[in-house]
Design a protein around this motif. Structure first.
Motif, PDB file in Angstrom:
ATOM      1  N   MET A 271       0.427  -1.475   0.087  1.00  0.00           N
ATOM      2  CA  MET A 271      -0.075  -0.011  -0.085  1.00  0.00           C
ATOM      3  C   MET A 271       1.308   1.250   0.308  1.00  0.00           C
ATOM      4  O   MET A 271       2.012   1.118   0.804  1.00  0.00           O
ATOM      5  N   ASN A 272       0.196   1.873  -0.954  1.00  0.00           N
ATOM      6  CA  ASN A 272       1.139   3.393  -0.648  1.00  0.00           C
ATOM      7  C   ASN A 272       0.477   3.975   0.291  1.00  0.00           C
ATOM      8  O   ASN A 272      -0.044   4.179   1.312  1.00  0.00           O
ATOM      9  N   PRO A 273       1.581   5.572   0.869  1.00  0.00           N
ATOM     10  CA  PRO A 273       1.104   6.113   1.913  1.00  0.00           C
ATOM     11  C   PRO A 273      -0.215   6.634   2.544  1.00  0.00           C
ATOM     12  O   PRO A 273      -0.945   6.453   3.447  1.00  0.00           O
ATOM     13  N   SER A 303      -7.679   5.180  -7.940  1.00  0.00           N
ATOM     14  CA  SER A 303      -6.930   5.272  -6.579  1.00  0.00           C
ATOM     15  C   SER A 303      -6.121   4.200  -5.180  1.00  0.00           C
ATOM     16  O   SER A 303      -6.130   4.447  -4.518  1.00  0.00           O
ATOM     17  N   GLY A 304      -7.040   3.272  -5.930  1.00  0.00           N
ATOM     18  CA  GLY A 304      -7.224   2.328  -5.522  1.00  0.00           C
ATOM     19  C   GLY A 304      -7.987   1.639  -3.622  1.00  0.00           C
ATOM     20  O   GLY A 304      -7.069   1.008  -2.814  1.00  0.00           O
ATOM     21  N   LYS A 305      -8.551   1.863  -4.296  1.00  0.00           N
ATOM     22  CA  LYS A 305     -10.273   1.644  -3.047  1.00  0.00           C
ATOM     23  C   LYS A 305     -10.833   0.288  -2.602  1.00  0.00           C
ATOM     24  O   LYS A 305     -10.229  -0.041  -1.688  1.00  0.00           O
ATOM     25  N   THR A 306     -10.278  -0.640  -4.553  1.00  0.00           N
ATOM     26  CA  THR A 306     -10.453  -2.378  -4.571  1.00  0.00           C
ATOM     27  C   THR A 306      -8.973  -2.758  -3.728  1.00  0.00           C
ATOM     28  O   THR A 306      -9.130  -3.572  -3.031  1.00  0.00           O
ATOM     29  N   GLU A 307      -8.008  -2.254  -3.267  1.00  0.00           N
ATOM     30  CA  GLU A 307      -6.380  -3.092  -2.688  1.00  0.00           C
ATOM     31  C   GLU A 307      -7.165  -2.421  -1.444  1.00  0.00           C
ATOM     32  O   GLU A 307      -7.443  -3.532  -0.075  1.00  0.00           O
ATOM     33  N   LEU A 308      -7.986  -1.392  -0.913  1.00  0.00           N
ATOM     34  CA  LEU A 308      -8.400  -1.119   1.051  1.00  0.00           C
ATOM     35  C   LEU A 308      -9.051  -2.319   1.149  1.00  0.00           C
ATOM     36  O   LEU A 308      -9.324  -2.975   1.990  1.00  0.00           O
ATOM     37  N   LEU A 628     -14.684  -0.897 -14.792  1.00  0.00           N
ATOM     38  CA  LEU A 628     -13.557  -1.233 -15.974  1.00  0.00           C
ATOM     39  C   LEU A 628     -11.909  -0.955 -15.861  1.00  0.00           C
ATOM     40  O   LEU A 628     -11.903   0.341 -15.762  1.00  0.00           O
ATOM     41  N   HIS A 629     -11.247  -1.601 -16.268  1.00  0.00           N
ATOM     42  CA  HIS A 629      -9.594  -1.319 -16.013  1.00  0.00           C
ATOM     43  C   HIS A 629      -8.834  -1.660 -17.017  1.00  0.00           C
ATOM     44  O   HIS A 629      -8.871  -2.520 -16.804  1.00  0.00           O
ATOM     45  N   PHE A 630      -9.023  -0.576 -18.221  1.00  0.00           N
ATOM     46  CA  PHE A 630      -8.161  -0.838 -19.071  1.00  0.00           C
ATOM     47  C   PHE A 630      -6.976  -0.053 -19.208  1.00  0.00           C
ATOM     48  O   PHE A 630      -6.827   1.397 -19.893  1.00  0.00           O
ATOM     49  N   GLY A 668      -6.559   7.116 -18.931  1.00  0.00           N
ATOM     50  CA  GLY A 668      -5.584   6.712 -18.534  1.00  0.00           C
ATOM     51  C   GLY A 668      -4.980   5.872 -17.114  1.00  0.00           C
ATOM     52  O   GLY A 668      -4.719   6.641 -16.310  1.00  0.00           O
ATOM     53  N   ARG A 669      -5.492   4.766 -17.006  1.00  0.00           N
ATOM     54  CA  ARG A 669      -4.999   3.927 -15.934  1.00  0.00           C
ATOM     55  C   ARG A 669      -3.910   3.364 -16.094  1.00  0.00           C
ATOM     56  O   ARG A 669      -3.350   2.896 -15.424  1.00  0.00           O
ATOM     57  N   GLY A 670      -3.250   3.801 -17.214  1.00  0.00           N
ATOM     58  CA  GLY A 670      -1.770   2.922 -17.387  1.00  0.00           C
ATOM     59  C   GLY A 670      -0.694   3.536 -17.327  1.00  0.00           C
ATOM     60  O   GLY A 670      -1.308   4.834 -16.728  1.00  0.00           O
TER      61      GLY A 670
HETATM   62  P1  ADP Z   1     -10.688   2.393  -7.667  1.00  0.00           P
HETATM   63  O1  ADP Z   1     -11.087   1.399  -7.455  1.00  0.00           O
HETATM   64  O2  ADP Z   1     -10.215   3.290  -6.503  1.00  0.00           O
HETATM   65  O3  ADP Z   1     -10.464   3.369  -9.024  1.00  0.00           O
HETATM   66  P2  ADP Z   1      -8.486   0.021  -8.313  1.00  0.00           P
HETATM   67  O4  ADP Z   1      -8.209  -0.173  -7.243  1.00  0.00           O
HETATM   68  O5  ADP Z   1      -9.684  -0.310  -9.574  1.00  0.00           O
HETATM   69  O6  ADP Z   1      -9.155   1.426  -8.340  1.00  0.00           O
HETATM   70  O7  ADP Z   1      -7.242   0.928  -8.536  1.00  0.00           O
HETATM   71  C1  ADP Z   1      -6.287   1.282 -10.056  1.00  0.00           C
HETATM   72  C2  ADP Z   1      -5.041   0.047  -9.729  1.00  0.00           C
HETATM   73  O8  ADP Z   1      -4.313   0.323  -9.251  1.00  0.00           O
HETATM   74  C3  ADP Z   1      -5.517  -0.986  -9.976  1.00  0.00           C
HETATM   75  O9  ADP Z   1      -4.829  -1.441 -11.204  1.00  0.00           O
HETATM   76  C4  ADP Z   1      -4.882  -2.041  -8.955  1.00  0.00           C
HETATM   77  O10 ADP Z   1      -4.268  -3.123  -8.853  1.00  0.00           O
HETATM   78  C5  ADP Z   1      -3.616  -0.910  -9.254  1.00  0.00           C
HETATM   79  N1  ADP Z   1      -2.696  -0.188  -8.010  1.00  0.00           N
HETATM   80  C6  ADP Z   1      -4.005   0.152  -6.596  1.00  0.00           C
HETATM   81  N2  ADP Z   1      -2.892  -0.013  -5.014  1.00  0.00           N
HETATM   82  C7  ADP Z   1      -2.131  -0.143  -5.515  1.00  0.00           C
HETATM   83  C8  ADP Z   1      -0.467   0.299  -5.102  1.00  0.00           C
HETATM   84  N3  ADP Z   1      -0.489   0.169  -4.339  1.00  0.00           N
HETATM   85  N4  ADP Z   1      -0.078  -0.145  -5.487  1.00  0.00           N
HETATM   86  C9  ADP Z   1       0.417  -0.360  -7.209  1.00  0.00           C
HETATM   87  N5  ADP Z   1      -0.909  -0.038  -7.382  1.00  0.00           N
HETATM   88  C10 ADP Z   1      -1.599  -0.543  -6.890  1.00  0.00           C
END
Ligand code: ADP
Ligand code: ZN
Length: 815
Positions: A271-273, A303-308, A628-630, A668-670
């Protein structure tokens, strides 16, 4: 769209034959016949009231409320009835076996009806109660928490308890007809020795192959698979069984909707800060449910909500609890399921998925997998909020702003709000997440009811896409097609094609053109059942009503004045697809909407083709707007941003802002920065301007001012009552009567003092499915009291035959 059904809440007084509504669940059609029986069954009317709103104490241990008792009477709610509940005697042989949530059959007149036990009673004032006829399941099918949730839904959303229970217990489970799937399996009866095997190999090589194959298996093998694997017929296997070589036996198999797929384990991300900081309060809430505020995660797209969410679930499992994840329209976003399934690939068997695209058998099996405790993670669409999972530690509601969380048939519940209430009852953590939180949730967060957690930047410093506004008023004059694909947008697409990057074009309207207008007399081809223009579908070469599905042939000349100059106006996705293909013949173009995606897997296939770069330009409706994530998509074009703005709906601005932000979020998700082109005739509309600057707080501030001034949610609750009938005058008259009654009750003090009653009026969509529709809108800040009061009013009112009344509390669908 205007789905609905015979109104349930009229309960005991309803004397109107119910109409089977096209959109209503198929279990409704046969309600009428039972209904009358029940109305004439006075000795079985329970002395009601006691079971309403008896909430569980906060954090009540499940065992305490689950315990069976030896109570001699049970209160049951039949699946099909206009009434709430009846009392029955528990016969001697079932004493101690019937529990709250048990499914039973009870005699009602000459019939036996399926019913759910909602309460156990020590005493009764009613003499000569009939006994329960049959106890269906050993284990109660609805746990007490869900029964209480049913009571809450009935009272909050102003519907009968059996209607609420219908949402809680899926029909395939309720009907008790669906059984486990049994398959024939084969195993070796005894292992032949080497000499015998050699002999068989000479005499019957196919049989030897079967033996050889089975020797390599630790478990019995499905006969169909064995036949395919070894190229043998069923007769061969039967012969082998007769000679005692193999044994065949039936076994129950799980119908797993994802059995064809393998999910590779996706490891945790570092996770980032910002994520670390956001995770702190989430972890605290999961570990200590006594900290009991719902958490709203407002994180920009990417922003990486799913990781949370994934981390929170992990934590939840590690302390021995379970989790529910709600996602909107899950069937439309296979990517989402995949992300969860992959992270928990090692627990594959313990992940259950519930959504509308499952077959009945799959739904039955997934549900029972949850109910018998085998599943620890449930991923579901709206109805997933009722998953019968125990030891619940966490509910996640992803994209909490999505309208699809609101059910448009009775019970018209909002799954996000039910989730918040369920979490409260179960004493578990709840996370709502969105890049564009609803006005309601953000209001709750700012007022301190919810805890607000923010993710302000995209992962890996990826930039938010640049949003450019194209003023269609200027473009349209450039010639045909320019108001659909403006010059700047075309240029941008061309640049992407040159760089082998991908584009998405979004238009929330399927079909080729939205209407067929006569150039001479102005006649528009309308649906005969609905007050709506028919849409021309070129693929099918038909005119189609998007409300009721009515189709008509395309006229060669105007049906009114016979002028042949009848022309199409207003573009749909088919038209955009055609134009794009014409402008860019070298590009691979694919259209994704409800018309092009009919088979269960075709959406998945198309998305896969897009992700692997086989498609250059994707044209689609909201199906492609969400989640969707492309990484290779660097351009998103919004063909017409104005569509939601001019509807008679106070949420128009909010919806437009959300849609623009979400669609833009696909770009711009890449590694390459994304660009978004927004085409509009109203470039200065605040929803468009704030979306352009990624300014959620700015949008929120001006929108909340508007809501405050106009007395709309989130400050006020809104109840929309719809009265429909094939007779316009009956519907109008009934609406007037109801309005009068409501005003009288208000004066008599039986409704909240602040209740605002609108004048009854024809609905914006005056006619739908052949019925005239009238609206009465009520607003209050004290919704529970209003629901109760309205329920009482409707129970005493009789309407003309054929008039159907439906009540929508916290309505979203205002047309
Ligand atoms: P959101 O749901 O907020 O739109 P996502 O959860 O889809 O964002 O995250 C966007 C992308 O970033 C995904 O491909 C995910 O795997 C990646 N990602 C999320 N957290 C991290 C992290 N801490 N380090 C690297 N990649 C991450
Ligand atoms: Zn129609």
């Amino acid at each position: 769209m205007v789905a609905g059904e015979a109104d349930e809440l009229l309960g005991g007084v309803e004397r109107v034959p119910r109409r089977a509504d096209i959109n209503a669940g198929c279990d409704d059609a046969s309600q009428d016949e039972h209904h009358e029986d029940l109305a004439n069954e006075p000795e079985h009317r329970a002395q009601l009231k006691p079971s309403r709103q008896k909430l569980l104490p906060k954090n009540a241990p499940m065992e305490r409320v689950r315990g069976m008792s030896n109570a001699p009477y049970a209160r049951v709610v039949p699946d099909r009835s206009g009434h709430s509940a009846f009392d029955y005697e528990i016969p001697g042989h079932l004493l101690g076996k019937v529990a709250i949530g048990s499914r039973v059959r009870v005699p009602v007149r000459t019939r036996l009806l399926l019913a759910t036990v909602v309460d156990l009673l020590e005493t009764t004032d009613i003499e000569g109660l009939k006994p329960i006829a049959e106890l269906l399941s050993g284990k109660p099918l609805i746990n007490p928490v869900l029964i209480q949730l049913g009571h809450w839904i009935a009272s909050y959303y102003c519907c009968a308890l059996h209607v609420a229970l219908r949402a809680i217990l899926p029909q395939v489970v309720r009907d008790a007809e669906m059984k486990e799937k049994m398959l024939l399996f084969a195993r070796l009866a005894e292992k032949p020795d080497a000499a015998a095997l050699e002999q068989i190999a000479k005499r019957a090589p196919k049989q030897a192959a079967v033996i050889d194959f089975l020797m390599g298996q630790s478990e019995p093998v499905a006969v169909t698979e064995l036949m395919k694997e070894c190229g043998v017929t069923r007769a061969t296997l039967d012969g082998m069984r007769e000679r005692g070589v193999i044994a065949l036996e039936r076994q129950a198999v799980q119908r797993d909707p994802y059995k064809e797929e393998t999910f590779l384990h996706a490891p945790q991300l570092e996770m980032n800060p910002e994520q670390l900081a956001a995770f702190e309060p989430i972890a605290a809430a999961v570990k200590n449910p006594a900290i009991h505020r719902p958490i709203l995660v407002h994180g920009v797209t990417g922003s990486g909500k799913t990781e949370l969410y994934l981390r929170a679930i992990d934590l939840c499992l590690s302390i021995g609890k379970t989790a529910i994840v709600l996602v909107p329209e899950i069937s439309l976003t296979p990517q989402t399921v995949e992300r969860f399934k992959s992270r928990f690939a090692h627990l594959q068997e313990q992940v259950a998925v519930l959504h509308s695209n499952l077959s009945d058998g799959e739904r039955h099996d997934e549900w029972h997998k949850i109910n018998n405790g085998a599943a620890r993670i449930v991923i579901g669409a709206r109805s997933g909020v009722f998953a019968p999972i125990e030891k619940l530690g966490l509910i996640v509601v992803d994209e909490e702003h999505e309208n699809s969380y609101k059910q448009e048939d009775a019970p018209r519940y909002q799954a996000r709000d039910v989730a918040v209430y369920r979490a409260y009852m179960e004493g578990c953590a709840i996370i709502l997440g969105s890049a564009t939180p609803s006005m309601e949730s953000y209001h709750n967060a700012l007022s301190g009811k919810y805890e607000l957690v923010r993710l302000l930047s995209r992962v890996d410093e990826r930039k938010m896409p640049k949003i450019r506004i194209i003023d269609l008023r200027l473009e349209a004059s450039r010639g045909p097609g320019a108001s659909i694909l403006s010059e700047p947008l075309c240029k941008a697409i061309r640049a992407r094609l040159a760089k082998k990057e991908q584009s998405i074009l979004f238009l929330n309207r399927r079909g080729f053109s939205t209407s067929l207008i006569c150039s001479s007399c102005g006649h528009v081809c309308e649906c005969p059942n609905c007050s709506l223009a028919l849409t021309f579908h070129r693929g099918a070469n038909r005119l189609v009503c998007h409300i009721c599905g009515h189709t008509a042939v395309v006229p060669a000349k105007c049906p009114v004045c016979a002028d042949p100059r009848i022309k199409y106006s207003g573009a749909g996705t088919e038209k955009v697809e055609e134009l794009v293909s014409a402008f860019f013949p070298e590009a691979v173009v694919k259209r994704l909407d409800a018309d092009s995606v009919s088979r269960k897997d075709s959406l998945k296939e198309a998305l896969h083709a897009f992700r692997t770069g086989k498609i250059d330009i994707l044209v689609g409706t909201q199906m492609i707007a969400k989640g969707l994530h492309f990484p290779n998509v660097t351009l998103v074009g919004i063909v017409n941003a104005d569509m939601g703005l001019h509807l008679p709906d106070f949420r128009g601005g909010e919806r437009t802002f959300q849609l623009l932000t979400q669609v833009a979020g696909r770009a711009g998700r890449g590694d390459v920065e994304g660009e978004v082109y927004v085409q509009t005739y109203t470039p200065f509309h605040p929803a468009i301007q704030f979306a352009r600057h990624h300014d959620f707080p700015g949008f929120w501030e001006q929108e909340i001012e508007f809501r405050k001034k106009t007395n709309f949610p989130p400050f006020w609750h809104m109840v929309l009552v719809t009265l429909r009938s094939e007779s316009e005058s009956h519907a109008a008259f009934s609406a007037d009567t109801l309005a009068r009654r409501v005003r009288e009750s208000l004066e008599a003090g039986s409704l909240p003092e602040d209740t605002m009653v609108s004048n009854p009026a024809p609905a914006p969509m005056e006619k739908s499915h052949g019925q005239y529709r009238f609206h009465l809108m009520l607003r209050t800040r004290r919704i529970t009291r209003l629901s109760k009061g309205l329920h009482d009013i409707l129970e005493k009112l009789t309407f003309p035959e054929e008039v159907i009344v439906s009540v929508d509390v916290d309505a979203y669908q205002l047309l």
